[in-house]
Structure formats: C-alpha cells, structure tokens
Design a protein around this motif. Structure first.
Motif, PDB file in Angstrom:
ATOM      1  N   ALA A  99       0.807  -1.224   0.000  1.00 27.21           N
ATOM      2  CA  ALA A  99       0.000   0.000   0.000  1.00 27.21           C
ATOM      3  C   ALA A  99       0.840   1.275   0.000  1.00 27.21           C
ATOM      4  CB  ALA A  99      -0.932  -0.011   1.204  1.00 27.21           C
ATOM      5  N   SER A 100       1.869   1.337   0.848  1.00 25.84           N
ATOM      6  CA  SER A 100       2.644   2.573   0.941  1.00 25.84           C
ATOM      7  C   SER A 100       3.366   2.873  -0.366  1.00 25.84           C
ATOM      8  CB  SER A 100       3.647   2.498   2.095  1.00 25.84           C
ATOM      9  OG  SER A 100       4.509   1.374   1.955  1.00 25.84           O
ATOM     10  N   ALA A 101       3.920   1.840  -1.012  1.00 26.36           N
ATOM     11  CA  ALA A 101       4.597   2.042  -2.288  1.00 26.36           C
ATOM     12  C   ALA A 101       3.602   2.337  -3.395  1.00 26.36           C
ATOM     13  CB  ALA A 101       5.435   0.811  -2.640  1.00 26.36           C
ATOM     14  N   LEU A 102       2.414   1.743  -3.295  1.00 26.87           N
ATOM     15  CA  LEU A 102       1.386   1.980  -4.311  1.00 26.87           C
ATOM     16  C   LEU A 102       1.004   3.461  -4.339  1.00 26.87           C
ATOM     17  CD1 LEU A 102      -1.739  -0.265  -4.866  1.00 26.87           C
ATOM     18  CD2 LEU A 102      -1.900   2.206  -4.956  1.00 26.87           C
ATOM     19  N   SER A 103       0.791   4.027  -3.173  1.00 28.39           N
ATOM     20  CA  SER A 103       0.314   5.407  -3.122  1.00 28.39           C
ATOM     21  C   SER A 103       1.413   6.413  -3.445  1.00 28.39           C
ATOM     22  CB  SER A 103      -0.281   5.712  -1.744  1.00 28.39           C
ATOM     23  OG  SER A 103       0.690   5.542  -0.730  1.00 28.39           O
ATOM     24  N   ARG A 104       2.638   6.122  -3.019  1.00 23.12           N
ATOM     25  CA  ARG A 104       3.710   7.108  -3.147  1.00 23.12           C
ATOM     26  C   ARG A 104       4.576   6.928  -4.387  1.00 23.12           C
ATOM     27  NH1 ARG A 104       3.209  11.382   0.570  1.00 23.12           N
ATOM     28  NH2 ARG A 104       2.431  10.549   2.532  1.00 23.12           N
ATOM     29  N   LEU A 105       4.643   5.711  -4.934  1.00 19.91           N
ATOM     30  CA  LEU A 105       5.522   5.443  -6.075  1.00 19.91           C
ATOM     31  C   LEU A 105       4.764   4.961  -7.307  1.00 19.91           C
ATOM     32  CD1 LEU A 105       8.494   3.605  -4.287  1.00 19.91           C
ATOM     33  CD2 LEU A 105       8.203   6.055  -4.713  1.00 19.91           C
ATOM     34  N   VAL A 106       3.919   3.941  -7.116  1.00 16.01           N
ATOM     35  CA  VAL A 106       3.274   3.313  -8.268  1.00 16.01           C
ATOM     36  C   VAL A 106       2.256   4.243  -8.913  1.00 16.01           C
ATOM     37  CG1 VAL A 106       1.891   1.358  -9.052  1.00 16.01           C
ATOM     38  CG2 VAL A 106       3.675   1.006  -7.343  1.00 16.01           C
ATOM     39  N   ALA A 107       1.420   4.884  -8.108  1.00 15.16           N
ATOM     40  CA  ALA A 107       0.421   5.800  -8.677  1.00 15.16           C
ATOM     41  C   ALA A 107       1.076   6.948  -9.448  1.00 15.16           C
ATOM     42  CB  ALA A 107      -0.497   6.320  -7.577  1.00 15.16           C
ATOM     43  N   PRO A 108       2.089   7.632  -8.887  1.00 15.83           N
ATOM     44  CA  PRO A 108       2.758   8.676  -9.676  1.00 15.83           C
ATOM     45  C   PRO A 108       3.426   8.131 -10.938  1.00 15.83           C
ATOM     46  CG  PRO A 108       3.281   8.918  -7.355  1.00 15.83           C
ATOM     47  CD  PRO A 108       2.584   7.597  -7.498  1.00 15.83           C
ATOM     48  N   ALA A 109       4.002   6.932 -10.848  1.00 11.00           N
ATOM     49  CA  ALA A 109       4.640   6.327 -12.022  1.00 11.00           C
ATOM     50  C   ALA A 109       3.609   6.040 -13.105  1.00 11.00           C
ATOM     51  CB  ALA A 109       5.364   5.048 -11.624  1.00 11.00           C
ATOM     52  N   ALA A 110       2.446   5.518 -12.706  1.00 15.77           N
ATOM     53  CA  ALA A 110       1.390   5.230 -13.675  1.00 15.77           C
ATOM     54  C   ALA A 110       0.884   6.509 -14.332  1.00 15.77           C
ATOM     55  CB  ALA A 110       0.236   4.499 -12.991  1.00 15.77           C
ATOM     56  N   ALA A 111       0.776   7.584 -13.551  1.00 12.24           N
ATOM     57  CA  ALA A 111       0.342   8.869 -14.109  1.00 12.24           C
ATOM     58  C   ALA A 111       1.364   9.382 -15.119  1.00 12.24           C
ATOM     59  CB  ALA A 111       0.137   9.885 -12.992  1.00 12.24           C
ATOM     60  N   VAL A 227      -1.947  -3.701  12.138  1.00 12.23           N
ATOM     61  CA  VAL A 227      -1.335  -3.717  10.810  1.00 12.23           C
ATOM     62  C   VAL A 227      -1.665  -2.437  10.051  1.00 12.23           C
ATOM     63  CG1 VAL A 227      -1.280  -4.898   8.572  1.00 12.23           C
ATOM     64  CG2 VAL A 227      -1.344  -6.234  10.698  1.00 12.23           C
ATOM     65  N   ASP A 228      -2.930  -2.033  10.052  1.00  9.64           N
ATOM     66  CA  ASP A 228      -3.366  -0.834   9.338  1.00  9.64           C
ATOM     67  C   ASP A 228      -2.780   0.405  10.010  1.00  9.64           C
ATOM     68  OD1 ASP A 228      -5.418   0.498   7.421  1.00  9.64           O
ATOM     69  OD2 ASP A 228      -5.782   1.427   9.383  1.00  9.64           O
ATOM     70  N   TRP A 229      -2.166   1.290   9.211  1.00 17.03           N
ATOM     71  CA  TRP A 229      -1.477   2.437   9.794  1.00 17.03           C
ATOM     72  C   TRP A 229      -2.436   3.458  10.392  1.00 17.03           C
ATOM     73  CZ3 TRP A 229       3.261   2.129  11.281  1.00 17.03           C
ATOM     74  CH2 TRP A 229       4.131   1.243  10.632  1.00 17.03           C
ATOM     75  N   PHE A 230      -3.678   3.527   9.915  1.00 14.94           N
ATOM     76  CA  PHE A 230      -4.657   4.404  10.551  1.00 14.94           C
ATOM     77  C   PHE A 230      -4.929   3.920  11.978  1.00 14.94           C
ATOM     78  CE2 PHE A 230      -8.802   6.102  11.578  1.00 14.94           C
ATOM     79  CZ  PHE A 230      -8.778   7.388  11.043  1.00 14.94           C
ATOM     80  N   ALA A 231      -5.069   2.604  12.127  1.00 15.88           N
ATOM     81  CA  ALA A 231      -5.292   2.043  13.464  1.00 15.88           C
ATOM     82  C   ALA A 231      -4.065   2.231  14.347  1.00 15.88           C
ATOM     83  CB  ALA A 231      -5.637   0.556  13.346  1.00 15.88           C
TER      84      ALA A 231
END
Length: 306
Positions: A99-111, A227-231
C-alpha cells in the motif's frame, strides 16, 4: 515456444496444490493433473509423489524447475529482442504493490506513463491477501513493488530479479503530548523504557523494529499490535504506545501524533524493491515502467531527504 506443461509445473511449485495451480492457470484440477502426468511420461521420470491428500515435488521435479527458470528467463529475453522487429504497440502491464509504495511510487509512475504513452495501459493492484512473488511467477503480475521479507528471493535467484527503488528511513511516531514531540530528531536508544506497538506488516516491519532496538541496546516492550497504519496512529494518539513508521506512510489527519526523525548511530531503514521475472527487464513495457518507478522514487526521495 516453451512447453506449456512447464508453466503448469511452476504454478504447482508456487502455489503448493493442484487446486490452487488450476485456479491460477484458469484450468480444471483434472487438466493440471493430466498435463503433469503426460510430462512425467514424456520425460521418463517421476515428478510428483503422494503426500497425504496432496502431492509433493520430487528431486527430479526440482531439477526440472531449475532448468525451466533458465528457459523462461531466456524466453523473456527473446520477447524483448523480438520487440525490435515489431511495430510499436500500445502495451499493457500489471503492477502489484504494498500500500505505501502503491500510493507514493506506483500511482505517480502510472500517471507519468499515461502522460508519456497515452495508449499504454497500467493495471494496479494491492493484492494484500496474495503472495506477490507467486503472482509474478505465474504471470498474474509483471512487476511487484514491495519490501523484501526474510523469505524473499535472493538477488541471484534464477526466476526473478530485483531493482532497488529507494532506501526508506523510519521515523518515530509519538503522541502529540509526548516530550519527544517537540524535538527535531531523537536517538532510538532513549526510548528503551517506552511501551511499543508492533505496527505494520509483521513480515518486514516487526523484524526491523526488533533489529533496530537490539542495535540500540534494548528489547522493546510490546503492548499492542495493529497492521493498518490508521489504526496504529489511533493507538499512538491515545497514548497506548509508540512505534516506528516508514517515511512513505503518511500520518493520518486528525490524530494527535507527531512524526519525529531518528538520528544517531541507529537509523533503521527498509528497502523498497521492484521484482520482475528474470530476463524481462529489456521488454519495452517493463523497461518503461521501471524507468517511471525510478523517476517517482527519485522525486519522492528528493522531497523527503534527511
């Protein structure tokens, strides 16, 4: 073309059961069993042995799998070489990421890929309940962006290769009223008497905490886990413990917590790595995606240095 039955054997090795291999390959269990029986007969060796209600791979099967890893790596390379003789295609790729890499790296890379290659299709999945390396080996993902755990393939693995994206610092997450909340940076050893949370993915984050605390000269007293960082952030905000938090992970808004950088001799980090099938790095789609991921990682690192 490589004998498709080798792919079936690889799927069985990756998933552990005939049923799971069949689901992965979108075949029936009877078809998987039939293919493997035919492969055994053609090769003149026993590949599978009964093991209760399941089957176990024999030594001959493991020998064949080692050779198949080389064959599939060469096939990936052949596909890359053949692309030079084909007309440019739009192309598509599937990325599985934590999740952390998806939001910070993968999503910008896909854009970025969407801007550079408008017809290029990127499919992204977090796949939290899946073995991501298994997804890669069975062709359900082309790139996996993750934090290598202790059981991850080694750098010289014959089936997959690794491409480092960044070295991610860990910070200390404390309640807003904690004495350390006003500090610019703190040393980990100063928190030996604190209550700690086992926070994040237990496969990589908890071993990192134990290793870092050991290097700082203490064993953390674990009080709660999430496990969930919000929690995790909610537990910290209510004074139930402190924890290490990867810098890629944002602190949830509305929680009375403070992220404090670590300084001194013990400054734990975790590696973010892109895994691909060995030999596929020169394929146009994979290469473009790796380039975009490196660009996203470089941009993030430049903005979060120190």
């Amino acid at each position: 073309m490589i004998d498709g039955r080798l792919k079936t054997l690889r799927a069985l090795s990756a998933t552990g059961t005939v049923t799971a291999a069949a689901e992965t390959l979108h075949l029936t269990p009877s078809t998987v069993s039939q293919q493997l029986r035919q492969l055994q007969a053609d090769l003149g060796v026993t590949l599978l042995e009964p093991d209760g209600r399941r089957v176990r791979l024999t030594a001959a099967a493991h020998t064949l799998l080692r050779h198949s890893d080389v064959l599939f790596a060469h096939w990936e390379q052949a596909e890359a070489d053949l692309e030079a003789h084909r007309e440019e295609r739009a192309g598509s790729i599937r990325i599985s990421a934590v999740a952390s890499a998806l939001s910070r790296l993968v999503a910008p890379a896909a854009a970025l890929l969407g801007q550079q290659y408008p017809a290029f299709t990127v499919e992204i999945g977090e796949d939290p309940d899946e073995d991501r390396i298994r997804l890669l080996l069975t062709g359900r993902a082309d790139i996996v962006v993750t934090i290598p755990a202790a059981d991850a393939p080694s750098p010289d693995d014959e089936a997959v290769e690794q491409h480092a994206l960044l070295e991610e610092p860990q910070d200390l997450l404390v309640p807003a009223k904690h004495p350390a909340a006003g500090e610019e940076a703190v040393e980990l050893g100063a928190f030996a008497e604190e209550s700690w949370l086992r926070a994040g993915d237990p496969r990589d984050q908890h071993p990192l905490l134990l290793s870092a605390c050991s290097a700082a000269g203490f064993v953390p007293r674990i009080t709660h886990n999430a496990v969930d960082w919000f929690a995790v952030s909610a537990l910290v905000s209510h004074g139930l413990g402190i924890c290490l938090i990867p810098r890629l992970v944002p602190v949830p808004a509305g929680h009375d917590v403070v992220r404090v950088p670590l300084t001194g001799d013990v400054r734990p980090t975790r590696r973010v790595v892109a895994f691909i099938r060995r030999g596929s790095h020169e394929r146009r789609t994979v290469n473009r995606c790796l380039t975009a991921l490196r660009s996203a990682a470089g941009a993030w690192s430049a903005g979060h240095d120190g």
